[in-house]
Each structure stands twice: as C-alpha cells, then as structure tokens.
Design a protein around this motif. Sequence first.
Motif, PDB file in Angstrom:
ATOM      1  N   ILE A   1      80.727 -89.656  70.754  1.00 30.44           N
ATOM      2  CA  ILE A   1      81.461 -89.706  69.508  1.00 30.44           C
ATOM      3  C   ILE A   1      80.313 -89.396  68.137  1.00 30.44           C
ATOM      4  CG2 ILE A   1      82.389 -91.327  67.497  1.00 30.44           C
ATOM      5  CD1 ILE A   1      84.189 -92.266  69.846  1.00 30.44           C
TER       6      ILE A   1
ATOM      7  N   ARG B   1      86.777 -94.530  68.061  1.00 26.65           N
ATOM      8  CA  ARG B   1      86.992 -93.467  67.013  1.00 26.65           C
ATOM      9  C   ARG B   1      85.882 -93.354  66.150  1.00 26.65           C
ATOM     10  NH1 ARG B   1      87.111 -95.758  62.023  1.00 26.65           N
ATOM     11  NH2 ARG B   1      88.205 -97.868  61.910  1.00 26.65           N
ATOM     12  N   SER B   2      85.650 -92.221  65.458  1.00 23.23           N
ATOM     13  CA  SER B   2      84.578 -92.010  64.719  1.00 23.23           C
ATOM     14  C   SER B   2      84.458 -92.824  63.508  1.00 23.23           C
ATOM     15  CB  SER B   2      84.213 -90.496  64.472  1.00 23.23           C
ATOM     16  OG  SER B   2      83.096 -90.228  63.408  1.00 23.23           O
TER      17      SER B   2
ATOM     18  N   ASN C   1      87.286 -89.044  69.077  1.00 19.25           N
ATOM     19  CA  ASN C   1      87.709 -90.101  69.487  1.00 19.25           C
ATOM     20  C   ASN C   1      87.852 -90.321  70.853  1.00 19.25           C
ATOM     21  OD1 ASN C   1      90.141 -88.925  69.956  1.00 19.25           O
ATOM     22  ND2 ASN C   1      91.324 -89.728  68.360  1.00 19.25           N
TER      23      ASN C   1
ATOM     24  N   VAL D   1      93.843 -88.512  72.924  1.00 19.78           N
ATOM     25  CA  VAL D   1      92.529 -88.511  72.582  1.00 19.78           C
ATOM     26  C   VAL D   1      91.655 -87.364  73.028  1.00 19.78           C
ATOM     27  CG1 VAL D   1      92.285 -91.085  72.109  1.00 19.78           C
ATOM     28  CG2 VAL D   1      91.984 -90.021  74.546  1.00 19.78           C
TER      29      VAL D   1
ATOM     30  N   SER E   1      89.297 -99.278  67.956  1.00 19.44           N
ATOM     31  CA  SER E   1      90.347 -99.237  67.346  1.00 19.44           C
ATOM     32  C   SER E   1      91.739 -99.375  67.989  1.00 19.44           C
ATOM     33  CB  SER E   1      90.481 -97.456  66.686  1.00 19.44           C
ATOM     34  OG  SER E   1      90.511 -96.683  67.463  1.00 19.44           O
TER      35      SER E   1
END
Length: 339
Positions: free
Chosen positions: A132, A173-174, A139, A79, A14
């Motif tokens: 993750i 990120r998830s 993240n 994060v 991301s």
Amino acid sequence: MTPARHGRTAAVLSGIGAWLPPRVVTNDELATRLDTSDAWIRSRTGIGQRHFIEAGMSTGSLAVEAGARALKSANLDSVDVVVLATTTPDQPCPATAPLVAARLGMTAVPAFDVGAVCAGFVYALSVAAGLIVSGTVGNALVIGADAFSTLLDPTDRGSGVIFGDGAGAVVLRSGEPDEPGALGPFDLGTDGEHAELIEIPAGGSAQRAGGVPTRADDHYFTMQGRAVFKHAVLRMTASVQRAVRRARWTMADVDRVAAHQANSRILHALADQLGMAHETFLSNIDRVGNTAAASVPLLLNDAVADGTLRPGQRVVLTSFGGGLAWGSTTLRWPELDVV
Ligand code: COA
C-alpha cells in the motif's frame, strides 16, 4: 487497482472479521484421550476450551469466513490483494490464498501465502502495508488462518492441549499516517539457529531429498515447550519495546497490547517484563487456545466485540512463533464495525 497518488501514505485498518469452526473441544474431552486434566491445562496455560475443524473444512474455509466478514466490516466487495498467513495450507501446492480469493469472488487479484508460523499475521500485515505504502495497491485483505488440530501428535500432551483452529482478518486501505487505524513502523526478526524448537520434521524437500523413509510421527508438529516459553517472553518483550520506540511512543502511552495467545503465563511474564498491568493485555485464550496465525486478528475482533478494545486506544500488536520469528507494530484503534 487504485494506487496511492501523492503525499505521505500509510496503511490504515478499515475492517475486521473472524471465524471459529463450530466444534468446541473442552479440556475434559482432551483428558479422555491424553494424560492430562482440566485443572492442569487451566493453571499452566489459561486455556479452557478450543475449536477444531471437522471433515469438509480446512484452513481455506476458515479464511473465507473471516475474510468475508472483514470485507463486510470495511463495506467492500473486493480488494486489490489478498495475503494469507498460514502454516496449515489446504495443500502443499498451490498456495491457499488464490483459492480463498476466488471463493470471495476475486479471480484477478494477486493472492499469496506468507509463512512465519505464529508470527505470520504480523508478517502478512507488514507485507500488505508495504504494498500500500509503495503505491502498488490501494487496499488489501490480510488473513491469518490455521488448523493446527490437523498437525497434532495424538500422543503429545504438551502441544496437544494448547492449539485450536480459527481465522481472523483485517482490511487495510491507503490513508494518512496520523489518522486512527494507521499502522506504525514494524519491528520484525527471526533466529533460525533455534529453528528446531518448533518444527514438523517431514514433508519438505530436505526430508524427501535425503531419501530417508519417514515415520508417521515425523509429519506431526513438535515443540520444545519450556525453551519456546523463554524465547517467547524475551523476543516479544524486546520487539514490543522497539516497535513502541519506532512509533515515538513511550510504554506509558500504550493502552492495550494484543499479543499472540500462546499461554496466559507468557502474557503475564511479558507484562511483568514490560512493567505493564496484566489488564493492559487483551486475552481470549481461555475460549480459543493458541490459534497460530489467526491469534492476533481473532483477539482484536473479540476485544472490539466485548468492548475491551475501543476507538482511540493506543495498541501494540506482537507475535512470536516457529522460525523462530517475531514481529510487532502499533496503531491507534479506529472506529470499526464487527459483523
Ligand atoms: N498435562 C499434564 N502434565 C503435563 C502436560 C499436560 N498437558 N504437559 C506437560 N506436562 C508435564 C510434563 O510431563 C512435566 O512433568 P514432569 O515434571 O513430571 O516431567 C511437567 O508437566 C512440566 O513440563 P513442562 O514441559 O515444563 O510444562 P510447562 O509448564 O512448560 O507447560 C507448555 C508446557 C507447552 C504448556 C508450555 O511450555 C508452553 O506454553 N510453552 C510455550 C508454547 C508457545 O509459546 N508456543 C508459541 C509458539 S506457537
């Protein structure tokens, strides 16, 4: 932390960023102190120039610059974890990642280094993706940063012409396994029987416990170039094939390969072994050389910036280096801003 709560999760790209120290070192400049030439370096490696750090900089400072850009690209200030791949930490102790995290304004997050030499970024990516997918974090900032100029033997023209310094970083990120940017299964491997092909003999516990006085030269990076070349082609070919199979793709599905930028002849041989057009392989080696753990994320960042890597394209990441260690994964490239 914001752990994933339910459903099938994936680690999704991301954000992306990169940084190069300003000092450019041309082949002609190297030829003033090594028995080499611009023509030899270009024809045998594809490298035209590289960047070196200067006094006051370090791997940590490269990592901070790249990390800040990746966070901005992801529209984040912080994060849940920082993972740094490097072979040139700022000091032997502590790890460099906590310092980088702190300089990015994160003083309470897990942060650690991963050591897999030039394969380090793909290893770090796999570790962060695992954190993750397991729901441990929501993240991650994954950085590859190296300053190999600090390890080079000033009399070694083999390694001396290849390496450059730099850093690249991504935010994960998830997310969902079928969305753009979701990382596919990883292929990772090592062969320690050939560890001596790429090494720094001194500076570790083996040398210190031996009580043998070290020569200054033992602290330099050494590489048996021709043997490493052959392993690089063999190992990355097999690793790409396995990663593609695990993603349930065929080689025909692959639009772009982002391979460790060690030598343009290695990239061409790899393409030939895989039966792919050379143009499928992204390349920035002419401008940056081999930046070790920074190589793959720096390449991805440059390829987005110059339009050779576009949203929707199916990409294979592959890397190889000391260990020997190698690793590959796949993803469909997402919409990302390069800042
Ligand atoms: N300038 C001029 N001549 C050079 C040279 C240089 N910088 N480096 C080596 N040579 C010479 C050698 O001395 C040798 O000369 P000789 O035939 O008279 O003995 C000749 O070029 C060939 O040497 P060799 O080591 O076989 O060169 P090479 O074509 O394999 O290129 C590397 C050397 C290091 C560029 C190449 O082996 C390589 O890229 N290896 C892989 C690196 C890699 O993948 N690393 C990944 C892990 S990070």
